[in-house]
Design an enzyme around this catalytic site. Structure first.
Site, PDB file in Angstrom:
ATOM      1  CD  GLU A  56     -32.621 -37.561   5.598  1.00  0.00           C
ATOM      2  OE1 GLU A  56     -31.637 -37.868   4.912  1.00  0.00           O
ATOM      3  OE2 GLU A  56     -32.728 -36.462   6.148  1.00  0.00           O
ATOM      4  CE1 TYR A 139     -27.295 -38.777   6.900  1.00  0.00           C
ATOM      5  CE2 TYR A 139     -29.112 -39.565   5.527  1.00  0.00           C
ATOM      6  CZ  TYR A 139     -28.415 -38.532   6.128  1.00  0.00           C
ATOM      7  OH  TYR A 139     -28.866 -37.246   5.994  1.00  0.00           O
ATOM      8  CG  ASP A 157     -24.791 -36.601   4.817  1.00  0.00           C
ATOM      9  OD1 ASP A 157     -23.998 -35.956   5.547  1.00  0.00           O
ATOM     10  OD2 ASP A 157     -25.720 -36.057   4.194  1.00  0.00           O
TER      11      ASP A 157
END
Ligand code: SF4
Length: 372
Positions: A56, A139, A157
């Site tokens: 990520e 996020y 996102d």
């Protein structure tokens, strides 16, 4: 700002069953069509929080295609968070070189150390606690909580924003619409399989609900999509007009020693490309120094020649245009006249590939060496 006329929000979405049914349809599609990505757990298996976090962080502002080789190299070299925490920052920066946004690499390293030192090597489950880790924003915290721990959390996102803006035909322009899109995205997240739901939303945005031509005919949630029903999918999300990127100018000095070493300088730890190596240059400013002052900032006295052409590089908030001076200098050249001597070092050309050099610096060196 572009306006979308005639949109109507929450068409049918007020009924709670609609979100449940949409998520069910999305998960059924995900079970059939999920992308096989190296950081994803196989169906029915638990995800490794370290790999979820690493992927990520790498995927922020970078494509899946660009990330895959870096991800593979990182997990091969540092298979656990403990191994990454034990690495030096220089090693991590060098392995990251080319992925851009280098503050992410510094935060990655700091985060690995914080997880080892403060959380006994385990990534926390709680979004709030995750948010306290270096480089972990809303996020990433939601992605780790949902994907690695199965907590009901909603990572949002750009891809997810686009899908949600279309599902709800939200006419508000980005970036101001972000909080509303987050709120709407949360209404879709199921209590169970939150991680699969998050990844399904990511896959949908990446493969079907694409920015320019969404493939609504094969979309698993087309029956629930307000923008599709209204024929305005490709016009959403609405965005405020982009401001032009300002231009900065610089002179860069590539010195090549007779033994094949290139002179590089360490950037200050804080700020853009912090701690990375760079080609010595003037300030990146709105104007270049006057012609007679153009060699005043050169790091060594030499027969500097201007390489033909300009090197342009787009950063997020500005564009850099650089003129490049180059020179071949003797093996015993002195740096005593250089104010930055303590931050400078000579690096053999053969080691440039492995050095913590940002892409823009590689461009400058390649440009200078091309005609030498
Ligand atoms: Fe996106 Fe079309 Fe699916 Fe709506 S129907 S979510 S616009 S691909």
């Amino acid at each position: 700002m572009r306006a979308v006329a005639g949109t109507q929000r929450d068409l049918g979405w007020r009924h709670p069953d609609r979100a449940v049914e949409a998520s069910r349809a999305l998960l059924a599609w995900y079970d059939r069509e999920r992308r096989d990505l190296p950081w994803r757990a196989k169906p029915g298996r638990s995800a490794d929080p370290y790999r979820v976090w690493l992927s990520e962080v790498m995927l922020q502002q970078t494509t899946v295609k660009a990330v895959i080789p870096y991800y593979a190299a990182f997990v091969w070299r540092w298979p656990t968070v403990e191994a990454l925490a034990a690495a030096s920052l220089d090693e991590v920066l060098a392995a990251w070189a080319g992925l851009g946004y280098y503050s992410r690499a510094r935060n990655l390293h700091a985060c690995a150390r914080a997880v080892v030192e403060s959380h006994a090597g385990s990534f926390p489950r709680s979004e709030q606690v995750l948010l306290s880790l270096p480089g972990v924003g809303p996020y990433t915290a939601a992605a780790i909580a949902a994907i690695a721990h199965g907590v009901r959390a909603t990572p949002v996102d750009g891809n997810v924003e686009r899908v949600v803006a279309r599902l709800f035909a939200l006419p508000l322009p980005l970036p101001g619409a972000k909080p509303e899109l987050k709120r709407l995205a949360e209404t879709l997240t199921p209590a169970k399989r939150a991680g699969d739901h998050a990844q399904a939303m990511m896959d949908l945005g990446a493969t079907i609900c694409t920015p320019k031509r969404p493939s609504c005919r094969v979309c698993p949630v087309a029956a629930f999509c307000t923008a599709h029903a209204q024929g305005i999918a490709a016009r959403l999300p609405v965005r405020e007009a982009k401001r032009e990127r300002p231009l900065r100018l610089a002179l860069a000095y590539v010195a090549l020693r007779e033994d094949g070493c290139v002179l590089l300088r360490r950037r200050p730890e804080n700020g853009l490309l912090g701690g990375m190596l760079e080609v010595p240059s003037t300030e990146w400013a709105q104007a270049l120094p006057q012609s007679e002052d153009r060699l005043r900032s050169a790091p060594v006295r030499a027969d500097w020649q201007l390489a033909p052409g300009i090197v342009s590089h787009a950063f997020t908030h500005f564009q850099l245009d650089a003129l490049v001076y180059r020179a071949v200098v003797p093996g015993r050249v002195s740096l005593t006249a250089c104010a930055d001597a303590p931050r400078c070092r000579w690096l053999p050309r053969g080691e440039l590939d492995r050095a913590a050099l940002p892409s823009v610096m590689r461009k400058l060196i390649a440009h200078a060496l091309r005609a030498l």
